[in-house]
Design a protein around this motif. Structure first.
Motif, mmCIF file in Angstrom:
data_model
loop_
_atom_site.group_PDB
_atom_site.id
_atom_site.type_symbol
_atom_site.label_atom_id
_atom_site.label_comp_id
_atom_site.label_asym_id
_atom_site.label_seq_id
_atom_site.Cartn_x
_atom_site.Cartn_y
_atom_site.Cartn_z
ATOM 1 N N ILE A 237 -2.872 4.343 17.400
ATOM 2 C CA ILE A 237 -2.430 2.960 17.542
ATOM 3 C C ILE A 237 -3.000 2.137 16.391
ATOM 4 C CG2 ILE A 237 -4.341 2.381 19.117
ATOM 5 C CD1 ILE A 237 -2.380 0.362 20.452
ATOM 6 N N SER A 238 -2.142 1.318 15.780
ATOM 7 C CA SER A 238 -2.582 0.407 14.729
ATOM 8 C C SER A 238 -3.048 -0.889 15.366
ATOM 9 C CB SER A 238 -1.450 0.116 13.746
ATOM 10 O OG SER A 238 -1.825 -0.941 12.871
ATOM 11 N N ALA A 239 -4.326 -1.215 15.168
ATOM 12 C CA ALA A 239 -4.882 -2.463 15.689
ATOM 13 C C ALA A 239 -5.343 -3.363 14.555
ATOM 14 C CB ALA A 239 -6.042 -2.166 16.634
ATOM 15 N N SER A 240 -4.753 -3.173 13.367
ATOM 16 C CA SER A 240 -5.071 -4.005 12.208
ATOM 17 C C SER A 240 -3.964 -5.026 12.001
ATOM 18 C CB SER A 240 -5.225 -3.141 10.951
ATOM 19 O OG SER A 240 -5.328 -3.952 9.791
ATOM 20 N N LYS A 241 -4.246 -6.300 12.281
ATOM 21 C CA LYS A 241 -3.256 -7.347 12.069
ATOM 22 C C LYS A 241 -3.002 -7.601 10.590
ATOM 23 C CE LYS A 241 -3.413 -11.184 14.361
ATOM 24 N NZ LYS A 241 -2.005 -11.282 14.785
ATOM 25 N N ALA A 242 -3.909 -7.120 9.732
ATOM 26 C CA ALA A 242 -3.803 -7.389 8.299
ATOM 27 C C ALA A 242 -3.065 -6.287 7.545
ATOM 28 C CB ALA A 242 -5.196 -7.571 7.702
ATOM 29 N N THR A 243 -2.651 -5.230 8.236
ATOM 30 C CA THR A 243 -1.989 -4.102 7.585
ATOM 31 C C THR A 243 -0.588 -3.957 8.150
ATOM 32 O OG1 THR A 243 -4.147 -3.014 7.412
ATOM 33 C CG2 THR A 243 -2.206 -1.671 6.973
ATOM 34 N N VAL A 333 -7.026 2.551 14.853
ATOM 35 C CA VAL A 333 -7.311 2.123 13.481
ATOM 36 C C VAL A 333 -7.302 0.600 13.484
ATOM 37 C CG1 VAL A 333 -6.636 2.249 11.064
ATOM 38 C CG2 VAL A 333 -6.178 4.192 12.591
ATOM 39 N N ALA A 334 -8.454 -0.018 13.228
ATOM 40 C CA ALA A 334 -8.590 -1.462 13.405
ATOM 41 C C ALA A 334 -9.293 -2.088 12.204
ATOM 42 C CB ALA A 334 -9.379 -1.768 14.681
ATOM 43 N N GLY A 335 -9.206 -3.423 12.136
ATOM 44 C CA GLY A 335 -9.949 -4.159 11.124
ATOM 45 C C GLY A 335 -9.073 -4.693 10.013
ATOM 46 N N PRO A 336 -9.679 -4.981 8.851
ATOM 47 C CA PRO A 336 -8.949 -5.603 7.743
ATOM 48 C C PRO A 336 -8.052 -4.617 7.019
ATOM 49 C CG PRO A 336 -11.177 -5.099 7.064
ATOM 50 C CD PRO A 336 -11.096 -4.771 8.533
ATOM 51 N N ASN A 337 -7.290 -5.138 6.064
ATOM 52 C CA ASN A 337 -6.562 -4.269 5.159
ATOM 53 C C ASN A 337 -7.551 -3.297 4.531
ATOM 54 O OD1 ASN A 337 -5.419 -3.541 2.359
ATOM 55 N ND2 ASN A 337 -3.669 -4.439 3.414
ATOM 56 N N PRO A 338 -7.208 -2.018 4.440
ATOM 57 C CA PRO A 338 -8.194 -1.030 3.983
ATOM 58 C C PRO A 338 -8.722 -1.260 2.578
ATOM 59 C CG PRO A 338 -5.994 -0.070 4.156
ATOM 60 C CD PRO A 338 -5.936 -1.393 4.831
ATOM 61 N N GLY A 339 -8.053 -2.086 1.778
ATOM 62 C CA GLY A 339 -8.546 -2.351 0.436
ATOM 63 C C GLY A 339 -9.622 -3.419 0.365
ATOM 64 N N ARG A 340 -9.896 -4.108 1.478
ATOM 65 C CA ARG A 340 -10.822 -5.232 1.457
ATOM 66 C C ARG A 340 -12.253 -4.825 1.780
ATOM 67 N NH1 ARG A 340 -9.975 -10.594 1.521
ATOM 68 N NH2 ARG A 340 -12.138 -10.391 0.875
#
Length: 357
Positions: A237-243, A333-340
């Protein structure tokens, strides 16, 4: 017939101790291309911030596939996951009653240990002391900030928000939702309000973030309990609002093998349905260095984030030796965009949870 699941994502705005602004409520069907914006439909929640029965039920009413081995019922259990990247830890309370008259349960804010619920971790329960999950509506309330200062405090003692604490009131979960024989995953995502000097907060929190109100979101999904023979059932599940879109694969080093677990997941989407049966205990190896989970953004050929499988398991209270064929697992998978990267938020996190805790 393929199983279809709908994920309900409720975007909340908070300001100190005020209630949520539910002007943006989006229901994302796990089948591609189906998006219902409830803020402009007759099914939208009202100004009181409650999800109506249709919306919360939509996240639970799955159509069982023809595969008779798929088990979609069992003991009622819920899991709450902390995915707010600018909060080191949180504590959780619940209100109970009817949507128009909700009162705090007279129990300690959870978890009751010193640190609270750390970012990237979760806790599970089958019941809530003092609540009748079948007859009463339930409303989660999240506390972030200096949560160590409210250790040992009861939820009914926290109606006046303490200093250095932010309270987020999440939507009402209708009576019966958590007692109908499903394994329900609730995720706190988005960011708490915070004054920061960062011109690109959207890549950490999502496009709807504001420093005054934040954009804490609750994502709700049912985790499948398929009990696959000779394999592990795996969902992501994608729990990243920034991705906007992400995928996940599992890699073993010796011999090298990459297994795609999910692709093109938008925020709040869980897949596949039914769970993947590509992994088994036998093909994981015995060394922690042999196993990686890797995140890809849509159309990328190289991973943008990765975690040792053992680290992802540890965050979910599991270990390599505890994995079993015939059991189901959900990767969050949660949190910010992976590049940040930054000093006011935590990086993207990957956690493996038992789907039937």
């Amino acid at each position: 017939m393929r199983m279809v699941a709908t994920i309900v994502t409720v975007a909340l705005s908070i300001c100190g101790c005020s209630g949520p602004d539910t002007s943006a409520l989006v229901a994302n069907d796990a089948s591609p291309g189906v998006v219902v914006d409830a803020s402009v439909s007759n099914d939208a929640s009202g100004a009181d911030g409650n999800m109506n029965d249709r919306e919360i039920e939509a996240s639970m009413d799955d159509v069982a596939p023809a595969d008779s081995s798929f088990v979609h019922d069992g003991p009622s259990v819920f899991t709450f996951f902390h995915g707010i990247p600018n909060a080191r830890a949180l504590r959780l309370c619940f209100l109970a009653g009817k949507a128009t008259s909700m009162v705090p349960l007279p129990v300690l804010a959870m978890p009751s240990d010193t640190l609270g619920l750390l970012y990237g971790s979760a806790f599970s329960a089958q019941s809530l002391e003092g609540a009748d999950l079948a007859a009463q509506d339930i409303q989660p309330v999240v506390y972030t900030g200096a949560v160590e200062t409210i250790q040992g405090r009861r939820c009914d003692e926290l109606e006046a928000v303490p200093e250095k604490i932010t309270r987020t009131i999440l939507p009402v979960v209708p009576a019966g939702t958590l007692s109908r024989g499903r394994s329900v995953l609730m995720i706190a995502a988005g960011c708490a309000p915070m004054q920061v000097e960062d011109p690109d907060t959207q890549s950490v929190c999502g496009d709807d973030y504001s420093s005054e109100k934040g954009n804490v979101t609750m994502m709700v999904a049912s985790m499948d309990r398929s009990s696959p023979a000779g394999a592990m059932g795996v969902q992501v599940i994608s729990a990243s609002k920034a991705t906007e879109k992400l995928g996940l694969d599992h890699v073993t080093a010796f011999p090298y093998k990459a297994t795609v677990l999910a692709a093109s997941l938008s925020p709040g989407k869980i897949a596949p349905r039914p769970p993947s049966k590509e992994l088994s205990v036998a093909n994981l190896g015995t060394s922690s260095q042999e196993n990686l989970l890797r995140v890809f953004v849509d159309n990328s050929m190289t991973p943008v984030a990765e975690s040792l499988l053992t680290d992802a398991l540890d965050r979910g209270g599991l270990s390599l030796s505890s994995l079993q064929d015939g059991k189901d697992y959900t990767v969050v998978v949660a949190g910010p965009n992976p590049g940040r990267q930054g000093d006011w938020f935590h990086s993207m996190v990957i956690t493996v949870l038992p789907s039937d805790p």
